[in-house]
Design an enzyme around this catalytic site. Structure first.
Site: not given
Length: 378
Positions: A15, A74, A93, A95, A117, A133, A197, A219, A267, A269, A279
């Site tokens: 990207r 990123k 982004y 994170h 984010e 997403s 959820d 959930s 999820a 990241d 990992r």
């Protein structure tokens, strides 16, 4: 304001943070744009297209990083930390919650970082995260279906089944944007789909969207354990903005799955919701096997479909970039609450509480730092 766009160097990250149309938007607003040579090639944009749009092509990453605001896709990797400097505006982004080394580098160098984010509208939506997403959610089902095939190490089932043969079972943990898009593809290919959820209201919305095509469940550890055990494909799609993802699927739950089953942790990241996704994997080597289950834990999933992803991402990021460029980051953030929430580091401090909490760092309120007073934040 000068805008720099370096080439992404993360593994198989094709990207780019700016399209030629985005260049036109910024240049017409009076802001020169500097694109590192070949930055757009992975997404199908040539240097010539950028030049025609009004950008200046620079030959090195250092030249792109030397501008007032740097736009990326990123989070920077260690080899890019040397470009950090006081006063740099970094818009990408990030994170940060599971990335203490990156956080430390940003605060040590007094970088003004705005994370895509955590830009958040008053209704709670995340406009700069939503497109990716959507992409990651749709990809997660495609990827899971692929790795369930025997040549890829899976148990050898077709999620949609066939007449006279039962359908595959897909469990999606999290009914937000990513989970909903995963369910769209899973139901579309005919799988048996369950979505879990925490929100009863959201479960009602999902029931309205999908009707009898999905099963919705509250959930909780019992329901997660039961559905995971029965599933061929499990997709982790839980997001807490800016914070580390909660570990909702335990190692014992993974042990209970049949050999050749697949888990996809969207999820990852943010640390991942599966205890055994310990990992991060890459597009070069996307899966590993633990307890007989294939684990897919690629942190930049949308990078595999860069043309679609770049267009979707820049549609939403460029208008915010124009605000920052036109007004300066201080005025832009003070006049736009969504951008204010995007500030993750400022003046050598962490300014997003979930990140500070995750890393046990001192937290400073961004509004107070920007205004120099002790008034309540917006």
């Amino acid at each position: 304001m000068q805008i720099g766009v370096p080439k992404e160097i993360k593994n198989n990250e094709n990207r780019v943070a700016m399209t030629p149309s985005g260049v036109v938007h910024l240049v017409r607003s009076g802001h020169p744009v500097f694109i590192e040579t070949n930055a757009g090639m992975g997404s199908g944009f040539t240097d010539e297209e950028y030049s025609t749009a009004g950008a200046t092509i620079v030959s090195t990453a250092a030249e792109a990083w030397a501008k007032d605001m740097v736009m990326k896709v990123k989070e920077p990797i260690a080899s890019e930390y040397g470009y950090f400097r006081k006063g740099l505006i970094l818009f990408t982004y990030l994170h940060l919650a599971p990335e203490p080394e990156l956080t430390e580098a940003l605060i040590r160098n007094h970088v003004i970082s705005i994370a895509y984010e955590t830009v958040q509208l008053p209704n709670g939506s995340l406009p700069l995260l939503t497109p990716m997403s959507e992409v990651a959610g749709r990809m997660s089902t495609q990827i899971g279906a692929q790795f369930l095939e025997k040549p890829h190490g899976g148990k050898g089932i077709l999620l949609g089944g066939t007449p006279g043969v039962k359908r595959g079972k897909v469990t999606i943990i999290g009914g937000g944007v990513a989970g909903t898009n995963a369910a769209k593809i899973a139901t579309g290919i005919g799988a048996e789909v369950t979505i879990l959820d925490l929100s009863q209201e959201r479960l009602g919305q999902l029931d309205d969207i999908f009707g009898s095509m999905v099963t919705t469940l509250m959930s909780n550890p019992y329901n997660i354990a039961r559905t995971v055990k029965e599933s061929d494909l499990v997709i982790g799609a839980v997001l807490i903005p800016g914070a580390k993802a909660p570990k909702l699927i335990t190692e014992e739950m993974i042990r209970s799955m049949e050999p050749g089953s697949v888990v996809v942790d969207i999820a990852i990241d943010q640390g991942g919701i599966i205890e055994t996704t310990d990992r991060i994997t890459t597009h070069d080597n996307p899966v590993y096997v633990k307890h007989g289950v294939l684990h897919y834990a690629v942190a930049n999933m949308p990078g595999a479909v860069p043309r679609t992803s770049t267009l979707a991402l820049t549609n939403v990021t460029v208008p915010y970039a124009v605000q920052v460029a036109n007004k300066g980051y201080k005025k832009a953030c003070l006049e736009n609450e969504a951008l204010l929430k995007g500030l993750n580091t400022l003046d050598g401090y962490v300014t997003y509480k979930a990140v500070a909490d995750a890393q046990k760092l001192e937290y400073k309120d961004a509004y107070r730092l920007l205004t120099g007073n002790n008034s309540p934040s917006l």
